[in-house]
Structures are given as C-alpha cells and as structure tokens.
Design an enzyme around this catalytic site. Structure first.
Site, mmCIF file in Angstrom:
data_model
loop_
_atom_site.group_PDB
_atom_site.id
_atom_site.type_symbol
_atom_site.label_atom_id
_atom_site.label_comp_id
_atom_site.label_asym_id
_atom_site.label_seq_id
_atom_site.Cartn_x
_atom_site.Cartn_y
_atom_site.Cartn_z
ATOM 1 N N ASP A 62 48.356 42.363 -97.696
ATOM 2 C CA ASP A 62 47.226 42.804 -96.884
ATOM 3 C C ASP A 62 47.768 43.122 -95.489
ATOM 4 O OD1 ASP A 62 45.071 43.052 -95.146
ATOM 5 O OD2 ASP A 62 43.842 41.611 -96.249
ATOM 6 N N PHE B 93 42.888 35.991 -94.335
ATOM 7 C CA PHE B 93 41.530 36.251 -93.863
ATOM 8 C C PHE B 93 40.559 35.775 -94.942
ATOM 9 C CE2 PHE B 93 37.817 38.944 -92.871
ATOM 10 C CZ PHE B 93 37.602 38.462 -91.589
ATOM 11 N N TYR C 82 40.132 50.333 -88.950
ATOM 12 C CA TYR C 82 39.348 50.252 -87.703
ATOM 13 C C TYR C 82 39.983 49.350 -86.657
ATOM 14 C CZ TYR C 82 37.408 46.317 -90.378
ATOM 15 O OH TYR C 82 37.251 45.196 -91.152
ATOM 16 N N LYS C 83 41.100 48.709 -87.030
ATOM 17 C CA LYS C 83 41.809 47.877 -86.050
ATOM 18 C C LYS C 83 42.834 48.753 -85.322
ATOM 19 C CE LYS C 83 41.143 43.708 -88.870
ATOM 20 N NZ LYS C 83 40.322 42.907 -87.946
ATOM 21 N N ARG D 37 41.948 35.061 -78.719
ATOM 22 C CA ARG D 37 42.854 36.017 -79.359
ATOM 23 C C ARG D 37 42.933 37.303 -78.538
ATOM 24 N NH1 ARG D 37 41.808 38.452 -85.394
ATOM 25 N NH2 ARG D 37 40.091 39.457 -84.292
#
Lengths: 398, 398
Positions: B185, B114, B210-211, B357
C-alpha cells in the site's frame, strides 16, 4: 406542486441544435453544476485545504445528498448512502443480503439485468464458495422462478435495453413469501418516475446518479438499506468511513449506525458537488408530473416513429404500466442508424446487438423536441442516410 | 533532469499566510486543475454529452493516467489502473492474491497499517469463510512473522502515524521465500519518494492520489498488478469495465487484458481531470531530487522542533532509510496543539491518540516555510497558546 418543466429545462446547458435523448445514459449539465464544482475546487479545496472536511461539510455530504435522493426513491430519510460506483453498491447489497439468509445459496436475476450486476454477483459467488450460484431467467419468468431455494432476488427495475419495467412490488411480495430478500437496482428508475422502495418492500436498493439524476460522468452511486435491516446488515466492503468511529483509528472494524456502514472510502467531493447542483433542480419536480409527461413523450415518440419507419421494430412495452422512461427499437443496422442520427443532432445510443435506445427526460425534453426528433429519424430512415461506411465503424464506447 | 521546485511551487494555489504541512493527507490545488476541471465540466460534459466517452477520451483516461502514475512507483507501463477508492483497491488486490495462494488462509499485516486496510481484510476474510484470518503484528515484527502459513503479506510502506518506513524489498523477498505474496500500500509513498514496485518484487500495489499526488478530495485510487500475474489474477469485484468487451454486454464475465480487469464501474471523470492536471506538475519532477529535498526538510524540521520544544516526543525514525516524508511528534495535548497551530496558519493534522503529524512536500514547501513553521510551533508551545477550551473540542474529522 405543479412542475414548471420550461423552468427546469432553462436550468440545463444544452448544446445548440441537439435533441438529447440520452439522459438515461448520461444526463446533461445543470448550469449551476459548473459554478458549484468551480466553487468546490477553488474556494473549498483551494482555500480550505484539509479543513474542508469539516468547514465545507465534505465528510457529511454523502448522507445529506442521500437524504435528497431518498425523496426520489420513496426511502425513509437517513437510510440512503452515496459513494462508489453502482457495481460496488450492488456487491455490497448482495453480500449483506446473502449473509442475512445463510441457509440458501441462490441469487436469482434475469437476463435483462445490466451485465455488471450479473458480473458482480458472479464474482461474489466465486468468493463465497462453490455452493453459491447466480441463476438467471428471462425477465418475464422471474416471478415463477422465485422458490424456496432463492436467497436473494436481484433485479433491475427497468431493462436497460428494452425499457421494460418489472412490477417490483409484486416480485418483492413473492420473494418475501418464499423467504428471499429483494434487491432493487434503480439505475433506470431513480429520476425516471416515482419509486417507492419503502412501500414496495425492497430490502436493499441501489442506483446511480449520472443518468436521470444528471450528476455528470462518473457521478457517485447510492445504496438504500431498509430500516428493518439497517442495524443487521453487515458490510462485506468494510471501509473506514463505514466504521462507527473512523477517526478513532481502531484496529478492528465496528459498523457505523445504519446505512452509514455502507460507506467505504473517501467520498468523491468534486462529483458530489455536481450532483448537489443537479438535485437543486430535482427539488422543483413533482414525480407524478414527471411520470405524466414522460408517458406522453414516449407515447408520442412511439406513435410518430412507428408511423414513419415501419422497418424499426418496437422493443418497448406499449402498456404504460410496463414501461420505463425510454423507448427502444430494434434494427440489424441499428449501430449505423444511431451514428447517422447523432450526426444530425438526435442523440440516443446503441446497445448490442440491435437496439436503438432513446431516453425521455421531461426536465429538459418537451413535445416539440420529440416532434423534431421524429422528423429527423424519418428522414434518415426513409432516405437511408445511415447507409454510409463511416457510420458502420464501431467506436470503443457505443 | 534537475527539478526546479520554485517552478513547481508556483503552479499551486496556496492560500496567503498558510504553511501547508498536510499535503500527505490532502494535497493542495494545482492552479491548472481548476481550469482543467472547468473545461471537463463545460466543454466535455456540457457540449459533448454522452459522446465525451469517445471524443474526450473519458473511457481510456484511467489507463492513460495509470501510465503516468506508473513512472512514480516504478511500475511497467500498462500495468496500473485507476479508479474507485483505496479501500476498494485493497480489497481487489487481497482477494486476487488469496485466490492465487489457495493452500493458505492467513493475511499478515501490522498494527501500523492504515485501519481501513485491516477492516477491508477483515470483511474479505469473513466473506471467504472461517478458515481465513487476518493476523497483525507490530510493524517491527513483520519480518519474523513471515512463515509458511502466510498467504499474503499486506503492508503499507509508510506508517500513517509515525512516518516509519518499511524496507519493502526486504519484506517482499522474505515473503516470497516463504511462499507468500506481497501487497504494497503506497498511500504515503507515491509522490513522497521513489518507489520501485517492479524491482522490489511487489505482487500487487495500491495507492491513492489525493495525498502527495494532489488530485483533490476523493480523487481516485490506483492498483498495480505485476506483469507475471496480470493474466492470472482473477478480480473479485468483477465489474463491467473490467470485462474483456464491456460494450458487448455479454451475460457472463470474461476478464479484460491485464490490469484492465481491475477496473470496476464508470470512472469519476471530474476527479480524473483534476488528477491529470496534477500529473502535469509531477512530470517536471525527478524523484531523486524529491527525496533529497524531502529529507533535508524533515531533518530541518526535526532539529528545529526538538531544539525549541522539549515536550514534544519525536515519533518518526531519525534514520533516513526508515523515514517517509512526514514527521510526527507525540504529546497528550496533541489535538489542542494542532488546532492552535492551524489557527496560526501552520496546517498539519492530528492522529489519535496523541500524534501531531506534519507532511513535507518539496513540490510546494521549502526551507523557508519550514523555518517559519518551527518558529510558530515554538511560540505556541513555549507560551502554551494551545491551552484554550476552544482548541480542545474535537471536530468530526481530525
């Protein structure tokens, strides 16, 4: 405008029987914050889901809120970013400032600064290398300690222990005269009185929102970068939301416009919702009215407590010019005394080793509260009501 | 245990008519989170005020929550801290790891990481000095790029674009063999499948909540430090809540015990309340069940979309071993296509330059949802419903 402090007070949810003199540590709940947070949770997060970033304006909320904080600290609109914690914002300001003054390696601060600021500076100096050092002097010695070795002066305007207030404009003028940059920490200033970062010459300023700005536990911090540096300051904490085009997902960092580059990661939307509700109250407040009432309340409190409690030693300056919006007294049994006061509904806090600290916040505290607080403090002190074992057992958070 | 995914699904507040395939970007609202956050706001903040730090356990909440996340990532209890954003936690892990491997100056990552991780590494390298460099290679070349120059390998397990999953244990073994440290990560891993940081040898791990962990917009991040390093790793972001005795207000920093030193500033209590409610659901989930269902859903989706939409090019590995819990397709008009899908209730997201996605989250998505999503995607593609100007105007957040 003339501020109606009865009206602002009515907008807070204050527990029955409590005189809350700790709004300088954690502000109370604005009534509308409960509804605002609930709406953000159920209508925005719950119903909009990922589309909330656009539809509910979450992504731009930190800068909208930054603009509302800007008025309170005398900043130019568009030059305040919100997010993270104050310690992180201190680190960002300091890292950028040191990079802008590359010939020098000394960070000057004072022993009255909040320890986290000093710790963050220590950590940054270690990362930068052995040439860098944090130098701390007594609060009253900062002006004289500013010399040509100092890269950055990093000062918290109001001493968290004593409530002593630095003359930031004077210190900053001297810092600039010797070629140093100035970082102002406004933790105990924003919402305590009128701050003027622009006219005072601050190069960077940082602060938190959960004290006088009443955003709730863990509310986000803010950072100001003077417009003259906004396109120059390079972020050390170069996160994707400070990138010029976060959703381009470039592999290399390009700083965003101005203070936007000081954003790091995903903003805390629930905490920001609470802050937004609190700022609706702040929009009703004139900062000169605020200061006038704050000084009247602290004067009243000092006079009343000193008259009733000769054992308590005033730690706060008597001169208005040198005082923030808190009053502190010293006593070796301060911890137990504060527990006894809290048990009787007068909530202040204790700061090691011996400080009883009381914050005065005209938005929800008035002269009648102060009179009642003084009477309760007098009773506790005169009758040694604090001298009980259960008040002497230290809790985790003091 | 056998997980009852119908029961977990019933615990989320999902909008009518929406098939939410974006829980890998922002998880939906757990029904109990609304009540938990409201309670934290009104009963804790509102009524306890400053005393909430002790009475409501706010101060210890980050480590209690860390322990609950520990189970999901295979960490030893007491070795996960929560707070800040993922970018900040990346910086902390990387700074400590580099300091622990002082003879080397290279951070190795991959172009599928990311971008914020890469940006944070860039910023840290600049702060550390010109000897330090971030080196990025293609995701499939990481193993071969691990050599004796590498100080730290910093890898996101699942590629945010393609859903390709690294073999973290194999990479880490190789990293250790050449004398490098490994940072994992877990942004797209925690809550996506069973993670095993302890047995996989991770030196540090970081992730966000939060995912897949459904903590709401801007929920806090987490950091794991392997027990063997916990008393060695020195924090670069040395904030007061990582101090051994925060309320002693010492002038010098002394790191706290173990991972507690990776705390920085005041924790975001409202966001943590939401996360706590979400973890109550996670406590009902067996991670092997999760993976089994996740793979069944992604298999079903790949087969269905490929059969109906030959123009969409699969970007996600077909091999289970190499796949996270998302499926991505490429198409030059991917942005418009995703807007058309969102307008019809199938919510995924777009990642530049051409990725559609879709995330698969067994806690609230089932095979019937996937079948309906495939039918809608087929309709949009076969009838070119995406080919309208209003779907091509890019929003701020994509």
């Amino acid at each position: 405008m003339t501020t109606d402090f009865a009206a602002t007070r009515a907008q807070f949810d204050l527990p029955e029987g409590v005189i809350y003199l700790d709004g300088n540590s954690l502000g109370p709940l604005p009534k509308m914050a409960a509804a605002r947070v609930a709406r953000t949770v159920t209508e925005e997060w719950g119903q909009m889901l990922i589309t909330g970033w656009n539809k509910a304006g979450w992504m731009t909320q930190p800068s909208r809120i930054g603009d509302r904080i800007a008025r309170l600290i005398g900043a130019e609109a568009g030059h305040v970013a919100t997010g993270d914690t104050l310690s992180i914002k201190v680190y960002q300001a300091l890292a950028s400032a040191l990079e802008m003054n590359p010939g020098r390696k000394v960070v000057l601060s004072d022993t009255g600064n909040f320890p986290s600021d000093l710790y963050m500076a220590e950590g940054l100096c270690r990362t930068l290398g052995p040439d860098y050092q944090l130098k701390t002097v007594a609060p009253e010695d900062v002006l004289d300690a500013l010399d040509e070795t100092v890269a950055v002066m990093m000062i918290t305007e109001v001493d968290y222990r004593t409530g002593r207030r630095h003359d930031m404009a004077a210190l900053t003028a001297r810092a600039h005269a010797v070629g140093a940059l100035a970082i102002w920490d406004l933790a105990h200033s924003a919402g305590a009185f009128r701050v003027d970062v622009a006219n005072g010459g601050a190069d960077f300023a940082v602060g938190c929102s959960y004290k006088y700005l009443n955003s709730g536990p863990g509310g986000p911090a803010f950072i100001y970068v003077a417009p003259r540096h906004a396109e120059v300051a390079r972020p050390a904490l170069s996160g994707w939301l400070g990138h010029a085009a976060p959703f381009a997902f470039d592999l290399s960092y390009r700083p965003g416009t101005g203070v936007e580059r000081m954003r790091v990661g995903t903003p805390p939307i629930l905490q920001l919702a609470a802050l937004e509700a609190s700022l609706d109250i702040w929009d009703q407040v004139d900062l000169d009215d605020l200061r006038r009432v704050s000084l009247a309340l602290t004067d009243q409190f000092i006079a009343g407590v000193e008259a009733a409690c000769p054992d308590l030693v005033l730690a706060t300056p008597r001169t208005h010019h040198d005082r923030g919006s808190q009053v502190s007294f010293r006593h070796p049994e301060g911890y137990a005394m504060m527990q006894a006061l809290i048990a009787r509904g007068v909530i202040g806090d204790f700061r090691a080793p011996d400080i009883l600290r009381f914050g005065f916040t005209p938005l929800f505290i008035n002269a009648e509260d102060v009179a009642r607080a003084i009477a309760i403090i007098a009773d506790v002190m005169q009758n040694r009501l604090w001298d009980r074992p259960e008040y002497k057992t230290r809790a985790l958070v003091t």
